[in-house]
Structures are given as structure tokens and as C-alpha cells.
Scaffold this motif. Structure first.
Motif, PDB file in Angstrom:
ATOM      1  N   TYR A 279       0.843  -1.180   0.000  1.00  0.00           N
ATOM      2  CA  TYR A 279       0.000   0.000   0.000  1.00  0.00           C
ATOM      3  C   TYR A 279       0.892   1.249   0.000  1.00  0.00           C
ATOM      4  N   HIS A 280       0.332   2.327  -0.535  1.00  0.00           N
ATOM      5  CA  HIS A 280       1.011   3.617  -0.512  1.00  0.00           C
ATOM      6  C   HIS A 280       0.626   4.363   0.758  1.00  0.00           C
ATOM      7  N   MET A 281       1.584   5.083   1.295  1.00  0.00           N
ATOM      8  CA  MET A 281       1.315   5.874   2.487  1.00  0.00           C
ATOM      9  C   MET A 281       2.257   7.080   2.515  1.00  0.00           C
ATOM     10  N   LYS A 282       1.939   8.051   3.332  1.00  0.00           N
ATOM     11  CA  LYS A 282       2.821   9.196   3.531  1.00  0.00           C
ATOM     12  C   LYS A 282       3.679   8.939   4.766  1.00  0.00           C
ATOM     13  N   ASP A 283       4.980   9.182   4.612  1.00  0.00           N
ATOM     14  CA  ASP A 283       5.913   8.980   5.716  1.00  0.00           C
ATOM     15  C   ASP A 283       6.611  10.309   6.010  1.00  0.00           C
ATOM     16  N   ILE A 284       6.929  10.537   7.259  1.00  0.00           N
ATOM     17  CA  ILE A 284       7.658  11.749   7.629  1.00  0.00           C
ATOM     18  C   ILE A 284       9.029  11.711   6.961  1.00  0.00           C
ATOM     19  N   TYR A 285       9.390  12.809   6.315  1.00  0.00           N
ATOM     20  CA  TYR A 285      10.653  12.834   5.579  1.00  0.00           C
ATOM     21  C   TYR A 285      11.847  12.749   6.533  1.00  0.00           C
ATOM     22  N   SER A 291      16.474  10.564   0.980  1.00  0.00           N
ATOM     23  CA  SER A 291      17.197  11.569   0.186  1.00  0.00           C
ATOM     24  C   SER A 291      17.048  11.341  -1.313  1.00  0.00           C
ATOM     25  N   SER A 292      16.901  10.076  -1.754  1.00  0.00           N
ATOM     26  CA  SER A 292      16.813   9.778  -3.185  1.00  0.00           C
ATOM     27  C   SER A 292      15.491  10.232  -3.791  1.00  0.00           C
ATOM     28  N   ILE A 293      14.491  10.485  -2.949  1.00  0.00           N
ATOM     29  CA  ILE A 293      13.189  10.919  -3.468  1.00  0.00           C
ATOM     30  C   ILE A 293      12.783  12.265  -2.867  1.00  0.00           C
ATOM     31  N   GLU A 294      13.802  13.046  -2.462  1.00  0.00           N
ATOM     32  CA  GLU A 294      13.514  14.339  -1.831  1.00  0.00           C
ATOM     33  C   GLU A 294      12.749  15.264  -2.773  1.00  0.00           C
ATOM     34  N   ASP A 295      13.014  15.137  -4.094  1.00  0.00           N
ATOM     35  CA  ASP A 295      12.328  16.017  -5.046  1.00  0.00           C
ATOM     36  C   ASP A 295      10.831  15.745  -5.104  1.00  0.00           C
ATOM     37  N   LYS A 296      10.390  14.609  -4.562  1.00  0.00           N
ATOM     38  CA  LYS A 296       8.970  14.259  -4.558  1.00  0.00           C
ATOM     39  C   LYS A 296       8.309  14.560  -3.211  1.00  0.00           C
ATOM     40  N   ALA A 297       9.066  15.155  -2.331  1.00  0.00           N
ATOM     41  CA  ALA A 297       8.525  15.469  -1.002  1.00  0.00           C
ATOM     42  C   ALA A 297       7.496  16.598  -1.111  1.00  0.00           C
ATOM     43  N   GLU A 298       6.583  16.635  -0.137  1.00  0.00           N
ATOM     44  CA  GLU A 298       5.556  17.677  -0.107  1.00  0.00           C
ATOM     45  C   GLU A 298       5.327  18.094   1.343  1.00  0.00           C
ATOM     46  N   PHE A 299       4.802  19.285   1.490  1.00  0.00           N
ATOM     47  CA  PHE A 299       4.547  19.804   2.826  1.00  0.00           C
ATOM     48  C   PHE A 299       3.057  19.724   3.136  1.00  0.00           C
ATOM     49  N   VAL A 300       2.753  19.209   4.309  1.00  0.00           N
ATOM     50  CA  VAL A 300       1.387  19.126   4.803  1.00  0.00           C
ATOM     51  C   VAL A 300       1.366  19.724   6.197  1.00  0.00           C
ATOM     52  N   LYS A 304       7.190  18.112   6.411  1.00  0.00           N
ATOM     53  CA  LYS A 304       7.668  17.531   5.163  1.00  0.00           C
ATOM     54  C   LYS A 304       7.383  16.027   5.137  1.00  0.00           C
ATOM     55  N   PHE A 305       6.710  15.583   4.046  1.00  0.00           N
ATOM     56  CA  PHE A 305       6.352  14.164   3.908  1.00  0.00           C
ATOM     57  C   PHE A 305       6.744  13.667   2.514  1.00  0.00           C
ATOM     58  N   VAL A 306       6.894  12.346   2.406  1.00  0.00           N
ATOM     59  CA  VAL A 306       7.089  11.693   1.108  1.00  0.00           C
ATOM     60  C   VAL A 306       6.102  10.540   1.003  1.00  0.00           C
ATOM     61  N   SER A 307       5.672  10.260  -0.229  1.00  0.00           N
ATOM     62  CA  SER A 307       4.810   9.094  -0.470  1.00  0.00           C
ATOM     63  C   SER A 307       5.690   7.873  -0.691  1.00  0.00           C
ATOM     64  N   VAL A 308       5.437   6.825   0.037  1.00  0.00           N
ATOM     65  CA  VAL A 308       6.245   5.608  -0.070  1.00  0.00           C
ATOM     66  C   VAL A 308       5.322   4.403  -0.264  1.00  0.00           C
ATOM     67  N   PHE A 309       5.908   3.341  -0.785  1.00  0.00           N
ATOM     68  CA  PHE A 309       5.177   2.079  -0.941  1.00  0.00           C
ATOM     69  C   PHE A 309       5.680   1.106   0.109  1.00  0.00           C
ATOM     70  N   VAL A 310       4.768   0.595   0.890  1.00  0.00           N
ATOM     71  CA  VAL A 310       5.130  -0.345   1.957  1.00  0.00           C
ATOM     72  C   VAL A 310       4.666  -1.740   1.554  1.00  0.00           C
ATOM     73  N   PRO A 311       5.618  -2.659   1.251  1.00  0.00           N
ATOM     74  CA  PRO A 311       5.216  -4.009   0.834  1.00  0.00           C
ATOM     75  C   PRO A 311       4.626  -4.808   1.992  1.00  0.00           C
ATOM     76  N   LEU A 312       3.561  -5.508   1.684  1.00  0.00           N
ATOM     77  CA  LEU A 312       2.964  -6.421   2.652  1.00  0.00           C
ATOM     78  C   LEU A 312       3.447  -7.838   2.363  1.00  0.00           C
ATOM     79  N   VAL A 313       3.432  -8.194   1.061  1.00  0.00           N
ATOM     80  CA  VAL A 313       3.978  -9.468   0.605  1.00  0.00           C
ATOM     81  C   VAL A 313       4.794  -9.173  -0.652  1.00  0.00           C
ATOM     82  N   ARG A 314       6.011  -9.673  -0.710  1.00  0.00           N
ATOM     83  CA  ARG A 314       6.870  -9.418  -1.866  1.00  0.00           C
ATOM     84  C   ARG A 314       6.723 -10.528  -2.915  1.00  0.00           C
ATOM     85  N   GLN A 315       7.046 -10.157  -4.160  1.00  0.00           N
ATOM     86  CA  GLN A 315       6.964 -11.144  -5.239  1.00  0.00           C
ATOM     87  C   GLN A 315       7.814 -12.367  -4.895  1.00  0.00           C
TER      88      GLN A 315
END
Length: 338
Positions: A279-285, A291-300, A304-315
Motif C-alpha cells: 500500500y502507498h502511504m505518507k511517511d515523515i521525511y 534523500s533519493s526521493i527528496e524532489d517528490k517530497a511535499e509539505f502538509v 515535510k512528507f514523502v509518499s512511499v510504498f510499503v510491501p505487505l507481501v513481496r513477489q
């Protein structure tokens, strides 16, 4: 719509085939730890299922298996050969000519009985070809040849230009080795390549360096050309692997599904996920983490937050039957202040 009620059990086709294969008297019971790959080669697709024996598989209803690799496959079934043969006829005798036979009253009315009969005849030759002979002779019905509305000499000349031979007096179309390889080769290469791919992945992720048994089932699975190609491939690259083509291989999935339903239990105790699920979620930056996705960070609300994907089950992750995969989430007061 079928009104089947709740007494319905579902089974993956390659897994159902394992039921039929294990009850076959063609092989000895499979001991604990044996690795096996089931290749279900049908008309449209070829499906693969890789397993390890967790409890010995015998000729009665005992035995348990677990996935070594997630279910996989591709559109490499025997209907691909039909499509390639039809393409050859079009290239040889012209699209307009073949359309006149296949759709005499337009495509909206469907294929003609003459064309359907020809395809059925071709299927018999296709299924009998062994992959060893240097030529494949296809006998064409009189009404099909007549419907082409071309002279015997013209049919022969056009066939020769495509590297084939047509004999008007016998109505036989002969395909030689180069043309046969172009027809069958892509499908056979895809199937053996996928066997190699699954074997390599299993060797990288488990202690099994090869499969000890390969079951080849399905209507296309009993075709001599496929059996010979798979056997040659295994002999050359995985000589320790034993290939088994059960009697009435074309019925293996159906018989296995009946057995599966009759027993009322699943012999699979664990499966591997085909996809990564999460699932996708917002995580505190955090700079050290994001740092690799800092350009995608947003302020709420000034944070400062970033959208991340949290795996529940991996391939390809193994999940035992009945196992729960869960994570605990907490909402942040920085986003949702009270």
C-alpha cells in the motif's frame, strides 16, 4: 449464475495436474524434499508450477507440497502454431485468396466449414510431427484446394517461392526443415527458455540447483515435437532431471481437478506470491532514509512528507496456507491534527 452454491473448490490447473500425476503408476512415490516442475501446455497458454515435496507423495491421497516459485507462463500454446500456419498460407497464396476461403461471406459471418475442416486436418499433422523429420507433409482436402480458385501450377509456383512444395495431383503441401523451424521454433524456444528461467530463479532462492522431476501435461504437452524438444533440452542442460509425460496427458488437469474436489482438501501447504502486494502511504521525511526521493517530497500542515510504498507481501515470497500477512499502521497527528 450457474447456481453452484458454496460447494465449489478452485484449483490452479498445473496444481490439479499434480494430483493426476501422483496417482499415475508411471513413477515411484516422491520422497520428502524432491523438487518438481509441472508444465501444462495447452491450446492457448503454457502454465508452470514449481513445487517441493514437504510430505512424501504416494499413490493414495497422502502428500503435501509447497511452492518453490510463483505460478507463471505465457501464450505459447499450440494455437500459436495454427496462427503461424495460417500466416504461411497467406504469404504463400495471398491474403485475398485465403480470405475468400476463410470468410466467403465476410468476416462478420464467421469462418467457413471448408476452412474449419482444413484447420482440423492441420492440427492432426501438427500433433503428430516429432520435430526430428526433415519435412512435414500436409494433405489438403479437395474442396479446400478448389476453393482457392488458383490453378495447380500457380499453387505449386507460389509454394516453391516460399521454400515449400505443392503437388497438385496429390494435394500435398510439403514443408521443409527451414520452414518447419520457423513455424515451431519460436514456441519451443519460449517454453524451454522459461523452464531454464524458473530453474535458475529456484536455484538462486532455494537449495535446489535443478528440478528432479518435470511433469509435462496438457494437449500440447503430449505432442512428440514438444516432448522431444524438452527432453533434448533437459538432457543437455539438466541431465539429472527426469521428464515424465503421464498417460493421457491431455486429461491430466481435468482428472486432477476431479480428484482435488473428491478429496476435499488441498495438497498445497504454501504458495509464492506472483506480485508484490502493499500500500502507498505518507511517511515523515528523513534525509538519511528518503534523500533519493527528496524532489517528490511535499509539505502538509508545515511538515515535510514523502509518499512511499510499503510491501505487505513481496513477489515470490512464500505464504503458508492460513498464514496472515499484516502490518500495523498509525495515523500521524502532523497530517490529521486533533
Amino acid at each position: 449464475q450457474a447456481k453452484l452454491g458454496r460447494d465449489v473448490m478452485l484449483a490452479l490447473e498445473p496444481e490439479a495436474a499434480v494430483h493426476a500425476c501422483r496417482l499415475s503408476q508411471q513413477f515411484e512415490p516422491l520422497a520428502k524434499g524432491v523438487s518438481l516442475l509441472t508444465v501444462d501446455a495447452g491450446g492457448g497458454t503454457v502454465d508452470f508450477a514449481a513445487h517441493e515435496v514437504e510430505e512424501p507423495i504416494t499413490h493414495d491421497d497422502s502428500g503435501r507440497i509447497v511452492d518453490l516459485h510463483h505460478a507463471s507462463g505465457g501464450g505459447w500454446g499450440s494455437t500459436y502454431l495454427d496462427e503461424q500456419f495460417c500466416r504461411l498460407l497467406r504469404d504463400m497464396w495471398g491474403t485475398e485468396t485465403i480470405d475468400r476461403v476463410q470468410y466467403p461471406h465476410g468476416k462478420q459471418t464467421g469462418e467457413s466449414p471448408i476452412w474449419t475442416d482444413m484447420i482440423q486436418q492441420w492440427e492432426k499433422y501438427k500433433e503428430d510431427y516429432d520435430g526430428i523429420s526433415n519435412k512435414l507433409i500436409v494433405k489438403l482436402e479437395h474442396h479446400f484446394v478448389r476453393a482457392l480458385q488458383l490453378s495447380g501450377d500457380e499453387l505449386a509456383t507460389r509454394a516453391q517461392a516460399m521454400g515449400c512444395k505443392f503437388r497438385p495431383n496429390r494435394r500435398t503441401l510439403t514443408l521443409f526443415k527451414d520452414r518447419i523451424d520457423a513455424l515451431f521454433g519460436p514456441v519451443l524456444d519460449e517454453i524451454t527458455s522459461h523452464i531454464d528461467k524458473v530453474t535458475t530463479t529456484v536455484a538462486e532462492t532455494t537449495e535446489h540447483t535443478h528440478f528432479q522431476v518435470v511433469f509435462l501435461v496438457g494437449g500440447f504437452g503430449q505432442s512428440p515435437v514438444l516432448v522431444n524438444r524438452v527432453r533434448t533440452f533437459l538432457d543437455e542442460k539438466y541431465p539429472q532431471t527426469r521428464l515424465i509425460v503421464p498417460t493421457r496427458a491431455h486429461e491430466a488437469v481435468l482428472r486432477g481437478a476431479i480428484i482435488h474436489g473428491f478429496l476435499g482438501k488441498d495438497i498445497i501447504v504454501g504458495r509464492r506470491s506472483r506480485l508484490t502486494v502493499g500500500y502507498h502511504m505518507k511517511d515523515i521525511y528523513r534525509h538519511e532514509k528518503h534523500s533519493s526521493i527528496e524532489d517528490k517530497a511535499e509539505f502538509v500542515n508545515g511538515n515535510k512528507f514523502v509518499s512511499v510504498f510499503v510491501p505487505l507481501v513481496r513477489q515470490n515470497q512464500l505464504v503458508k496456507v492460513g498464514e496472515e500477512c499484516k502490518k500495523t499502521l498509525y495515523s500521524s497527528s502532523l497530517i490529521y491534527p486533533s
